[in-house]
Design a protein around this motif. Structure first.
Motif, PDB file in Angstrom:
ATOM      1  N   VAL A   1       0.826  -1.205   0.000  1.00  0.00           N
ATOM      2  CA  VAL A   1       0.000   0.000   0.000  1.00  0.00           C
ATOM      3  C   VAL A   1       0.862   1.257   0.000  1.00  0.00           C
ATOM      4  N   ASN A   2       1.865   1.287   0.839  1.00  0.00           N
ATOM      5  CA  ASN A   2       2.723   2.473   0.896  1.00  0.00           C
ATOM      6  C   ASN A   2       3.535   2.654  -0.383  1.00  0.00           C
ATOM      7  N   GLU A   3       3.919   1.546  -0.998  1.00  0.00           N
ATOM      8  CA  GLU A   3       4.646   1.625  -2.272  1.00  0.00           C
ATOM      9  C   GLU A   3       3.798   2.304  -3.335  1.00  0.00           C
ATOM     10  N   PHE A   4       2.529   1.906  -3.449  1.00  0.00           N
ATOM     11  CA  PHE A   4       1.687   2.444  -4.517  1.00  0.00           C
ATOM     12  C   PHE A   4       1.019   3.767  -4.134  1.00  0.00           C
ATOM     13  N   ALA A   5       0.872   4.036  -2.855  1.00  0.00           N
ATOM     14  CA  ALA A   5       0.330   5.327  -2.430  1.00  0.00           C
ATOM     15  C   ALA A   5       1.231   6.468  -2.880  1.00  0.00           C
ATOM     16  N   ALA A   6       2.519   6.187  -3.023  1.00  0.00           N
ATOM     17  CA  ALA A   6       3.473   7.219  -3.421  1.00  0.00           C
ATOM     18  C   ALA A   6       3.216   7.739  -4.831  1.00  0.00           C
ATOM     19  N   TYR A   7       2.488   6.969  -5.643  1.00  0.00           N
ATOM     20  CA  TYR A   7       2.190   7.389  -7.017  1.00  0.00           C
ATOM     21  C   TYR A   7       0.941   8.259  -7.110  1.00  0.00           C
TER      22      TYR A   7
END
Length: 319
Positions: free
Chosen positions: A181-187
């Motif tokens: 979640v945190n990986e893709f929230a950055a986008y």
């Protein structure tokens, strides 16, 4: 006209007849489901164009899902069928007040195995939106496909919207889910998250959590709190709140998706881009208030898609 592109799971929601746990339930009703698909349908009901990107099994369930979205006016050009993997299934039972219990059957789900090639023909344009969640980020292949689409969308100036939609029982560990979640929230330019989800994802209390997420690309954070309403936070420090609307809730399935679809439809109506999403002219209170109406209306009927309304129905029913 701009389009909403949603990518993710597409599944059969087998919803229980009556209240009680899955153990006690004897009958289920079949409906189309999947959070990004629900968002797509709500946006279409509010007058927008939407395209769904996914894969289903080459079976009767898959055909039902494609037909269901097509009948709602969603473009199903990029929904393919797999002979190797199955259509996703979810069984849902209800407690009094509309709260739910889920059981998923998607370990060999087709919507975890779409590829970049499946969506090679997708063309993003100015004013378009790309929306996705975490449920279909379970495999490396699906993650790579999302990453490719997001990169292409950003190159075209598309608004990227993310709903973590945490489903802990689909992951080996909470830590794995949090990392993805945190990986893709950055986008994301826009994130929609439940209050409890925000605290889990950040590991912070609500007030500190809001401040912590505006460190990169994020421009708008939407935090929902069930019947208590929702709040909107902007990257420039402004915040807006809606106390929600009192309705007779019988099924909360899809309420958050309807809310998010309501926000996205209005972003499209306002012709807001990634660059203009935060500005001094847009009536953000109006956007948030109507989105809360959408979510409230969706709880007054059974199912997600069947319970969603158009603007006229929502405005008349929710005061």
């Amino acid at each position: 006209m701009s389009k909403l592109f949603s990518i993710g799971e597409l599944l059969i929601d087998f919803q229980s007849v009556g209240t009680g746990g899955l153990k006690e339930t004897g009958q289920f009703v079949k409906n189309a489901g999947g959070a990004p698909a629900n968002v797509c349908v709500q946006a279409v009901k509010l007058g927008q164009k939407a395209v769904y990107l996914t894969k289903v099994g080459n079976d009767g369930f898959g055909e039902f899902l494609i037909e269901s979205l097509k009948n709602e006016g969603v473009d199903v050009t990029f929904i393919s069928k797999s002979d190797k993997y199955d259509t996703s299934l979810a069984f849902v039972s209800f407690k009094d007040g509309g709260e739910r219990e889920f059981s998923f059957y998607r370990k060999a789900a087709a919507d975890l195995h779409f590829t970049e090639e499946d969506f090679a023909g997708v063309e993003f344009g100015a004013g378009d939106i790309l929306e996705f969640g975490s449920v279909a980020l379970k495999t490396e292949q699906a993650k790579a496909t999302h990453t490719d689409l997001i990169a292409r969308a950003k190159k075209a100036g598309v608004v990227v919207c993310f709903d973590p939609n945490l489903r802990f029982n689909l992951w080996e560990s909470k830590e794995e889910l949090k990392a993805v979640v945190n990986e893709f929230a950055a986008y994301a330019d826009v994130i929609k998250v439940g209050l409890d989800e925000l605290e889990f994802i950040t590991g912070l209390t609500a007030e500190k959590a809001v401040k912590s997420v505006f460190t990169g690309n994020l421009k708008m954070l939407l935090v929902t709190d069930g019947g208590k309403g929702a709040k909107m936070y902007l990257a420039d420090g402004r915040e807006f709140s809606c106390k929600g609307y009192k309705v007779k809730a019988i099924d909360t399935t899809g309420a958050g998706d309807s809310f998010f679809g309501g926000v996205i439809a209005q972003i499209m109506e306002e012709n807001l881009s990634s660059a203009s999403l935060v500005n001094g002219k847009t009536d953000y209170n109006k956007i948030l208030g109507f989105a809360c109406k959408c979510g409230a209306y969706a709880t007054t009927g059974y199912g997600a898609i069947p319970a969603m309304g158009n603007r006229d129905k929502i405005d008349k029913a929710v005061k």
